[in-house]
Design an enzyme around this catalytic site. Sequence first.
Site, PDB file in Angstrom:
ATOM      1  CB  SER A  46      -0.874   0.004   1.246  1.00 34.66           C
ATOM      2  OG  SER A  46      -1.444  -1.262   1.417  1.00 34.66           O
ATOM      3  N   GLY A  47       0.241   2.386  -0.272  1.00 34.79           N
ATOM      4  CA  GLY A  47       0.981   3.642  -0.225  1.00 34.79           C
ATOM      5  C   GLY A  47       1.249   4.198  -1.611  1.00 34.79           C
ATOM      6  CB  THR A  49       6.509   3.848  -3.103  1.00 34.75           C
ATOM      7  OG1 THR A  49       6.748   4.960  -2.240  1.00 34.75           O
ATOM      8  CG2 THR A  49       7.765   3.575  -3.911  1.00 34.75           C
ATOM      9  CG  ASP A 105       5.746   4.730   7.186  1.00 33.25           C
ATOM     10  OD1 ASP A 105       5.367   5.374   6.189  1.00 33.25           O
ATOM     11  OD2 ASP A 105       5.015   3.953   7.809  1.00 33.25           O
ATOM     12  N   GLY A 116       3.148   1.363   8.428  1.00 33.30           N
ATOM     13  CA  GLY A 116       1.850   1.628   9.039  1.00 33.30           C
ATOM     14  C   GLY A 116       1.450   3.074   9.076  1.00 33.30           C
ATOM     15  N   GLY A 118       0.315   4.507   6.729  1.00 34.94           N
ATOM     16  CA  GLY A 118      -0.945   4.507   5.981  1.00 34.94           C
ATOM     17  C   GLY A 118      -2.037   3.697   6.675  1.00 34.94           C
ATOM     18  CD  GLU A 124       1.259  -1.939   4.548  1.00 36.26           C
ATOM     19  OE1 GLU A 124       0.904  -1.071   3.753  1.00 36.26           O
ATOM     20  OE2 GLU A 124       1.967  -1.693   5.545  1.00 36.26           O
ATOM     21  CE  LYS A 142       8.916   7.375   2.916  1.00 37.86           C
ATOM     22  NZ  LYS A 142       8.033   6.358   2.385  1.00 37.86           N
TER      23      LYS A 142
HETATM   24  C1  ABF Z   1       2.613   1.501   3.350  1.00 32.27           C
HETATM   25  O1  ABF Z   1       2.618   2.796   2.859  1.00 32.27           O
HETATM   26  C2  ABF Z   1       3.190   1.596   4.637  1.00 32.27           C
HETATM   27  O2  ABF Z   1       3.196   0.667   5.585  1.00 32.27           O
HETATM   28  C3  ABF Z   1       3.879   2.835   4.789  1.00 32.27           C
HETATM   29  O3  ABF Z   1       3.256   3.395   5.883  1.00 32.27           O
HETATM   30  C4  ABF Z   1       3.524   3.582   3.576  1.00 32.27           C
HETATM   31  C5  ABF Z   1       4.595   4.054   2.690  1.00 32.27           C
HETATM   32  O4  ABF Z   1       3.977   4.930   1.837  1.00 32.27           O
HETATM   33  P1  ABF Z   1       4.618   5.746   0.700  1.00 32.27           P
HETATM   34  O5  ABF Z   1       5.059   4.769  -0.323  1.00 32.27           O
HETATM   35  O6  ABF Z   1       3.480   6.602   0.250  1.00 32.27           O
HETATM   36  O7  ABF Z   1       5.729   6.532   1.306  1.00 32.27           O
HETATM   37  O8  ABF Z   1       3.298   0.600   2.570  1.00 32.27           O
END
Ligand code: ABF
Length: 250
Positions: A46-47, A49, A105, A116, A118, A124, A142
């Site tokens: 998720s997120g 990226t 993160d 987490g 998100g 996940e 990150k």
């Molecule tokens: C999820 O999305 C996460 O656990 C993490 O919090 C977040 C990373 O998001 P991004 O890719 O938007 O930085 O995978």
Amino acid sequence: TSKTLLLIRNFGRMSGMSLVEQAKKAAAEAAVDNHVQDGFAVGVGSGSTVVYAVDRLAELVKTKGYKLQCVPTSFQARELIISNGLNLSDLERNPVLDVAIDGADEVDKDMNLIKGGGGCLTQEKIVAANSKSFVVIADFRKLSETLGTKWTKGIPIEVIPMAYKPVQKKIQEKFGGEAVLRMAKAKAGPLVTDNNNLILDWKFTTAPSSWQDVNQELMMIPGVVDTGLFIKMAEKAYFGMENGEVETRG
Ligand code: ABF
């Protein structure tokens, strides 16, 4: 090659994509290209990226005829899989995944993660734990040496709603700091996860010497569903850097 990287960078600039977005895209594409093969069952994180990783998966399906089964880690991931025309699967049909690709993160030098931000940490972690390999994709912001130094919003902990107060108290008494109930963006109430639970963000005052021990102790508190501490789970991490290159760990 560096020439190709330069071209990608220039294209990014021309298309108005920020450096961070270019970095996310580069990391996601490198991870998919190196870890996904035809016929794979893929865990989709998720997120923001991961959006680029799903774009790449869809491209492989269209251009190379790859047959993939995709298992989502959240409502967002499920929507991404569907809107990109990918095959939506689950852990019932694919209890063992070939690879899971997800954002983070924070990633420390030992490849331990905080996830987490998100709010999707539990699914996940389940998906990552049931994959033959777990690959992290992230931008340069990150990267950290010591866990807990980059992500300052606290360690996300998913809790059963009726237990949030006692869990909050126990965390604060045992480890210090503050475990804050995460609120929904609209501030109308607490954020509710995809599993209908709540999130406590534990803002510690002093970083523990062993995140592994802390994670185990947190998991022992009745009412805690899971934590955003992903210890020794990631096999490889890809980081899009400010200079347009992709660095790896693991
Ligand atoms: C999820 O999305 C996460 O656990 C993490 O919090 C977040 C990373 O998001 P991004 O890719 O938007 O930085 O995978």
